[in-house]
Design an enzyme around this catalytic site. Sequence first.
Site, PDB file in Angstrom:
ATOM      1  CG  ASP A  94      -2.005  -1.086   1.110  1.00  0.00           C
ATOM      2  OD1 ASP A  94      -1.738  -2.093   0.436  1.00  0.00           O
ATOM      3  OD2 ASP A  94      -3.080  -0.933   1.702  1.00  0.00           O
ATOM      4  CG  HIS A 137       1.404   3.116   7.975  1.00  0.00           C
ATOM      5  ND1 HIS A 137       0.770   2.519   9.038  1.00  0.00           N
ATOM      6  CD2 HIS A 137       0.507   3.971   7.408  1.00  0.00           C
ATOM      7  CE1 HIS A 137      -0.481   2.987   9.109  1.00  0.00           C
ATOM      8  NE2 HIS A 137      -0.657   3.877   8.150  1.00  0.00           N
ATOM      9  CG  ASP A 174      -3.273   8.160  10.619  1.00  0.00           C
ATOM     10  OD1 ASP A 174      -3.019   8.999   9.742  1.00  0.00           O
ATOM     11  OD2 ASP A 174      -3.686   7.002  10.363  1.00  0.00           O
ATOM     12  CG  HIS A 176      -4.554   3.877   8.614  1.00  0.00           C
ATOM     13  ND1 HIS A 176      -4.777   5.114   8.049  1.00  0.00           N
ATOM     14  CD2 HIS A 176      -5.278   2.992   7.890  1.00  0.00           C
ATOM     15  CE1 HIS A 176      -5.602   4.971   7.008  1.00  0.00           C
ATOM     16  NE2 HIS A 176      -5.921   3.696   6.903  1.00  0.00           N
ATOM     17  CG  ASP A 267      -6.292   8.705   8.495  1.00  0.00           C
ATOM     18  OD1 ASP A 267      -6.149   8.990   9.704  1.00  0.00           O
ATOM     19  OD2 ASP A 267      -5.429   8.066   7.856  1.00  0.00           O
ATOM     20  CE1 TYR A 307      -4.198   9.669   2.709  1.00  0.00           C
ATOM     21  CE2 TYR A 307      -5.355   8.620   4.536  1.00  0.00           C
ATOM     22  CZ  TYR A 307      -4.182   8.927   3.886  1.00  0.00           C
ATOM     23  OH  TYR A 307      -2.982   8.517   4.390  1.00  0.00           O
TER      24      TYR A 307
HETATM   25  N1  Q9C Z   1      -8.815   0.315   2.800  1.00  0.00           N
HETATM   26  C1  Q9C Z   1      -1.749   6.797   6.281  1.00  0.00           C
HETATM   27  O1  Q9C Z   1      -2.844   7.195   6.609  1.00  0.00           O
HETATM   28  N2  Q9C Z   1      -4.498   1.213   2.576  1.00  0.00           N
HETATM   29  N3  Q9C Z   1      -1.604   5.702   5.556  1.00  0.00           N
HETATM   30  C2  Q9C Z   1      -5.478   0.622   3.381  1.00  0.00           C
HETATM   31  C3  Q9C Z   1      -7.712  -0.384   3.333  1.00  0.00           C
HETATM   32  C4  Q9C Z   1      -3.379   1.818   3.228  1.00  0.00           C
HETATM   33  C5  Q9C Z   1      -2.751   4.944   5.163  1.00  0.00           C
HETATM   34  C6  Q9C Z   1      -6.465  -0.138   2.548  1.00  0.00           C
HETATM   35  C7  Q9C Z   1      -3.670   3.088   3.918  1.00  0.00           C
HETATM   36  C8  Q9C Z   1      -2.427   3.735   4.407  1.00  0.00           C
HETATM   37  C9  Q9C Z   1      -0.535   7.555   6.645  1.00  0.00           C
HETATM   38 ZN    ZN Z   2      -3.882   6.948   8.350  1.00  0.00          ZN
END
Ligand code: Q9C
Ligand code: ZN
Length: 684
Positions: A94, A137, A174, A176, A267, A307
């Site tokens: 990703d 990440h 965040d 995630h 997000d 996003y």
């Molecule tokens: N829908 C940050 O927000 N994809 N990274 C996930 C699941 C990766 C997000 C797919 C998202 C990364 C910094």
């Molecule tokens: Zn994120």
Amino acid sequence: MKMGTALLYDDEMTRYKLLWTDPVCKIEVPERLTVSHEALVKAGLAERCVSVPVREATDADILLVHSEEYLEAVKKTPYMTLEDLMEFTLQYGDVYFHPNIYHCAKLAAGAALQLVDSVMTGRVRNGMALVRPPGHHSMRGAASGFCVFNNVAIAARYAKQKYGVERVLIVDWDVHHGQGVQYCFEDDPSVLYFSWHRYEHQKFWPNLPDSDYDCVGKEKGAGFNVNVPWNKVGMKNSDYLSVFCHVLLPIAYEFSPDLVLVCAGFDSAIGDPEGEMCATPDVFAHLTHLLMNLAGGKLCAVLEGGYNLTSLHQSVCQTVQTLLGDPPPQPANLDGPCVSALESLHCVRSAHREYWSCLKHEADPPTSDVSTKAIELAAEGKEKQKKAEEESGAEVAAWLEPLKRTAPPVRSALVLPDGVACPEGCARFSASADPAIVHKLRETFLKDSDDSDALTALSSLTALVQKMEQNEICNGLALVRDVSMATMCVVQHAEAAHLDRVFIVCVGDAVVPSQCRRDDGTTLLVQFSSEESEEQQHRFYIPLCLKKGCSDVSGFTQAALGLVLPLGYEYDPSLVLLVRSAGSGLCDGAWQQLTGLLQGLAQGHTLVLMEEGEEACVGPTASSLLGVAAASLGSLRAPLQDDVKALEGLRRRLQADWKLLQTTAAPEPGRKTEADPARFLIKK
Ligand code: Q9C
Ligand code: ZN
């Protein structure tokens, strides 16, 4: 005292993008940065910040966290063909590469380091870096989730190395899990990592068992990794604030960081396609504010995700405006955490109870069938329904744009007796009230005595309340002979000024007149004292009895964070009245913390009443009212066991009435499980 907020931004970081088709990565666009920055400029916030130039992180900086092999590999990407880039990208998850992303990644990490430098050298108090690519990440030897270098992890190591910072708190809001940050510090007790994240029993990316609440850190670092998994989408402001009050803040205050770094991803805000949460942008004003009295105010926020361009820029503005010192907006619809959030809260608190004395008395973890580990069978059906809704476009998140926050022209006004000097930066306030009001005041409060000093003070107080209601003055302080009388006077005039909910927090054994305790919810009184009170069953009068009064800083802090703060948030006052009687035994530091935290309520409308004899505390109080961060309390010892038990008992009893006091999802007697509109007798 250090003031000022740094802003780091360089439009070079907008100069990379996805060059091929990838539905997963298409949301990470250059506009994320331009839109955020433009919103800050438009709102007049950028010009209030100190603009600090961005630099490239050096190899040595990057190697603080990443391996040489990985750095060398990334260094080759600017020279790769499109095909090579696509192939290079494939070894990670990703994420995408672009010929200019290495340059931007060096700037993103370098911006975080410039921010740390600005804060640590005292050039500014705090700041925010708007960066791309994000960082949390990425791991020692791998890119992941749009991240190339781990900006915040590098910043933490850099701060320790260059400034000898002993303890760093990383707050990752965040949506995630910043697994890269967790892996970097999991055995390191000098860096406390907190993250909440969409998890859905491991069904959400990055789908790691390592993201669950029972990953608490390893070896010496056990207890210094705090994961709050969200097992449902749709978490709201109440869920976020309750995790702050009942998990993050108690642990953070006990840890006592020298520096706070925020993985500031948005997000987790409403409208975001990744998070699917429902917290509104103004919640970030509160999250920011609640962290601003840690580490003497040294806070560095570094952008991560976000996003939905609208909710992203609104959330960025809320964060920066709060860093600048403007009081947070009235928090909206805090109707208590949902059951799933409470399950997570309970799991995290019990997983950490052996490491943190503030959680020592947490109940046993829930049994396996309510454990967040269990994947509910029923969820499968709901999942399908949700997918169908998504595809038909049935649900589109909608929210109101946060109102423009305008700080009143005067921040702090002081009503002081003639002999007492006014601290720098504050305005001495005296005003004569309307003759009719003066007459009434004399009649009500002074009977037939002709104490002109007292009358002057009272009429100034009423005028001050009026000016706060009109938003001409933000907050105030009055040093008075008789705090009981002054309290009553303020409560009466608040009512007349349409300030219909007054949150009275009383420190010390001052007698609060019975007229100030109202059954109709127009006042909520919390009183710290050393004497047990007989009245225990009143919803709007809450005595907090600590064994040694307020002289035990740990017990006091625990009560302030776990009881006073959530009560205040749920009550949602229009005025905070903080009353301090002489000889409370409370040290200046803890008092400043309380004063600082409470300014997150009622749009910063805090009125402090202090009893004559407390002159020495006027300076420290005024400084807190002006928005100067409170001094750190140092690592907190365990509070007295009796106090912990008493506070815990009180919290359990009160949670039937006050949902933000809940920390478990287990049914309790008298517990109201559903929102009950009749619960509030008062109109908002
Ligand atoms: N829908 C940050 O927000 N994809 N990274 C996930 C699941 C990766 C997000 C797919 C998202 C990364 C910094
Ligand atoms: Zn994120």
